[in-house]
Design an enzyme around this catalytic site. Structure first.
Site, PDB file in Angstrom:
ATOM      1  CE1 TYR A 132      -3.557  -2.584   0.466  1.00 14.95           C
ATOM      2  CE2 TYR A 132      -4.661  -0.571   1.137  1.00 14.95           C
ATOM      3  CZ  TYR A 132      -4.723  -1.876   0.721  1.00 14.95           C
ATOM      4  OH  TYR A 132      -5.947  -2.480   0.572  1.00 14.95           O
TER       5      TYR A 132
ATOM      6  CE  LYS B  11       1.398 -17.001  -2.812  1.00 11.93           C
ATOM      7  NZ  LYS B  11       0.975 -18.362  -3.275  1.00 11.93           N
TER       8      LYS B  11
ATOM      9  CG  ASP C  47      -2.004 -19.824  -1.792  1.00 16.04           C
ATOM     10  OD1 ASP C  47      -1.367 -19.943  -0.724  1.00 16.04           O
ATOM     11  OD2 ASP C  47      -1.684 -20.436  -2.839  1.00 16.04           O
TER      12      ASP C  47
ATOM     13  CG  ASP D  53      -8.035  -4.856   1.478  1.00 13.03           C
ATOM     14  OD1 ASP D  53      -8.951  -4.428   2.208  1.00 13.03           O
ATOM     15  OD2 ASP D  53      -8.007  -4.695   0.244  1.00 13.03           O
TER      16      ASP D  53
ATOM     17  CG  ASP E  49     -13.496  -7.337   2.155  1.00 13.52           C
ATOM     18  OD1 ASP E  49     -13.353  -6.666   3.196  1.00 13.52           O
ATOM     19  OD2 ASP E  49     -13.856  -6.842   1.066  1.00 13.52           O
TER      20      ASP E  49
END
Ligand code: IPM
Ligand code: MG
Length: 368
Positions: A142, A192, A225, A249, A253
Site C-alpha cells: 500500500y 507467501k 492462499d 485486506d 473481507d
C-alpha cells in the site's frame, strides 16, 4: 468531566447515517452511565474534497493526532471515481492510517448466533465463530516505493512495491501475540514465503519474536492462499491471524462474509501509546460507503456501533461497558430485528438504520 476525546469523521455514502446512530449510543453512555466524551466532528473523503478540495485537510489531520480516538464512517463513491489518484477519498483514510502510524488493524470476525443462518457457509461451520485478524496497516504494498505508472519501452508500466522492515513485522507480530494471550492463545501467521522474499522475512521475524518472547503462544504459519481456503473450509480452526496489509485486506473481507454480512464487522486500528498511555487509535466499520443504498435509511449501523464498542475496550479501558453494548446488540438481533442486509426469511419486515439504533438504545436501557 469527560473521560476522553473523540473525533468523528462520518465521511461519505452511508457513513453519516450509520454514524448518527453511534451518536445516540455515545449520548446514552453520557446520560445513563456518566461516561461522557469530548466529541468533535469533521470531514473526510469525498465530503472533505467537496468542502476543502482535499480528502483530508491538515487541520483535520492535526485534530486526529490530538484526540484519544477517531471514529470514521466510510469514504468513497462513484462521484469521485474520476478524480486524480492523489485526491481520491481513499487517500484521506490512508493518510490517517499512515501519519498516525496505526500499524495494527484488528478485525474481529464473530458470528452472532442469531445470524448464523445468514452466512454463506453452513450453520455448524460458523456458529460460535470468533476469530481476530490482525492486519499490518501502515506498510507493505500500500505504501512501498517505487510506485506509479511509468513509460518504459514505448508502453506504460504500473508499479507497486511490497516492502517490510524487520521492525515493522516485529511490532505487528507482538500485537498479535499479546491479543492471543487474552484469547485462545493461538496465532496463525500468513504470507507467501514460497514466492516472495518479503514473505520469507515475515515468517522468520514472526517466528523469532515468538521464540524469544511468546513461547507460551501456539504459532503456526500458512501461505495466504491456503489461508483463504482454510477460512472458508474450517474457519473455527483459527484464533488470531496475523498478516500483511494486502493479504489482510482480502482475508478480512472473506472472514467478514462468513459472519453473515459485511454490515456487522467493526475494526480498530492501533498505534503506539501516547503520553497519556492510551494508544493512538482509529475505529471504523469494515464495510465501505455503499453508495447504492446511501441516504435511504437502510444501512446496517451495527458495524459502526461495534466499532465504538471497540473504542470503549481498547482506548478507554471500559471492557465491561463494551460488553454491555455488545450484549445489547446481541439481544436486538435475538429479538429478530434485521436491517435489509440481514433478510432471508420471507415475510420479515426490515427495520431502518435509525430504528436499529433506537432498538439498541432500548436494549441498553433494559441492561440497567
Ligand atoms: C479497507 C478498505 C480500504 C483498504 C480502502 C477503502 C482504502 O478496503 O479498509 O479494508 O483497502 O484498506
Ligand atoms: Mg478492504
Amino acid at each position: 468531566m469527560t473521560i476522553g476525546s473523540i473525533l468523528i469523521l462520518p465521511g461519505d455514502g452511508i457513513g453519516p447515517e450509520v454514524m448518527a446512530e453511534v451518536r445516540k449510543i455515545i449520548d446514552w453512555f453520557a446520560d445513563r452511565r456518566s461516561i461522557a466524551f469530548d466529541v468533535s466532528e469533521d470531514l473526510v473523503g469525498g465530503a472533505a474534497y467537496d468542502a476543502y478540495g482535499t480528502p483530508l485537510a491538515d487541520k483535520t489531520m492535526d485534530k486526529a493526532q490530538s484526540v484519544d480516538a477517531v471514529l470514521l464512517g466510510a469514504v468513497g463513491g462513484p462521484k469521485y471515481d474520476q478524480l486524480d489518484f492523489s485526491v481520491k477519498p481513499e487517500r484521506g483514510l490512508l493518510r490517517l492510517r499512515k501519519e498516525m502510524d496505526l500499524f495494527a488493524n484488528l478485525r474481529p470476525a464473530q458470528c452472532f448466533d442469531a445470524l448464523a443462518d445468514f452466512s454463506s457457509l453452513k450453520r455448524d461451520l460458523v456458529a460460535g465463530l470468533d476469530i481476530m485478524i490482525v492486519r499490518e496497516l501502515t506498510s507493505g504494498i500500500y505504501f512501498g516505493e517505487p510506485r506509479g505508472i511509468f513509460e518504459e519501452n514505448g508502453e506504460r508500466v504500473g508499479i507497486n512495491t511490497q516492502r517490510y522492515t524487520e521492525s515493522e513485522i516485529d511490532r505487528v507480530a507482538r500485537a498479535a501475540f499479546d491479543l492471543a494471550r487474552k484469547r485462545d492463545g493461538r496465532v496463525c501467521s500468513m504470507e507467501k514465503a514460497n514466492v516472495m522474499e518479503s514473505g520469507i522475512l515475515w515468517r522468520e521475524v514472526v517466528q523469532k519474536v515468538h521464540d524469544e518472547d511468546y513461547p507460551d503462544v501456539e504459532l503456526s504459519h500458512m501461505y495466504a492462499d491456503a489461508g483463504g481456503m482454510q477460512l472458508v473450509r474450517a474457519p473455527k480452526q483459527f484464533d488470531v491471524i496475523v498478516t500483511d496489509n494486502l493479504f489482510g485486506d482480502l482475508l478480512s473481507d472473506v472472514a467478514a462474509m462468513l459472519t453473515g454480512s459485511l454490515g456487522m464487522l467493526p475494526s480498530a486500528s492501533l498505534g503506539a501509546p501516547m503520553d497519556n498511555g492510551r494508544p493512538k487509535a482509529m475505529y471504523e466499520p469494515v464495510h465501505g460507503s455503499a453508495p447504492d443504498i446511501a441516504g435511504q435509511n437502510k444501512a446496517n449501523p451495527i458495524a459502526c456501533i461495534l466499532s465504538f464498542s471497540m473504542a470503549l475496550r481498547y482506548s478507554f479501558d471500559l471492557g465491561a461497558e463494551a460488553d454491555r453494548l455488545d450484549a445489547a446488540i446481541e439481544r436486538v438481533l435475538a429479538e429478530g430485528k434485521r436491517t435489509a442486509d440481514l433478510l432471508g426469511q420471507p415475510g420479515v419486515q426490515p427495520v431502518s438504520t435509525s430504528e436499529m439504533g433506537d432498538a439498541i438504545v432500548a436494549a441498553l436501557d433494559a441492561s440497567l
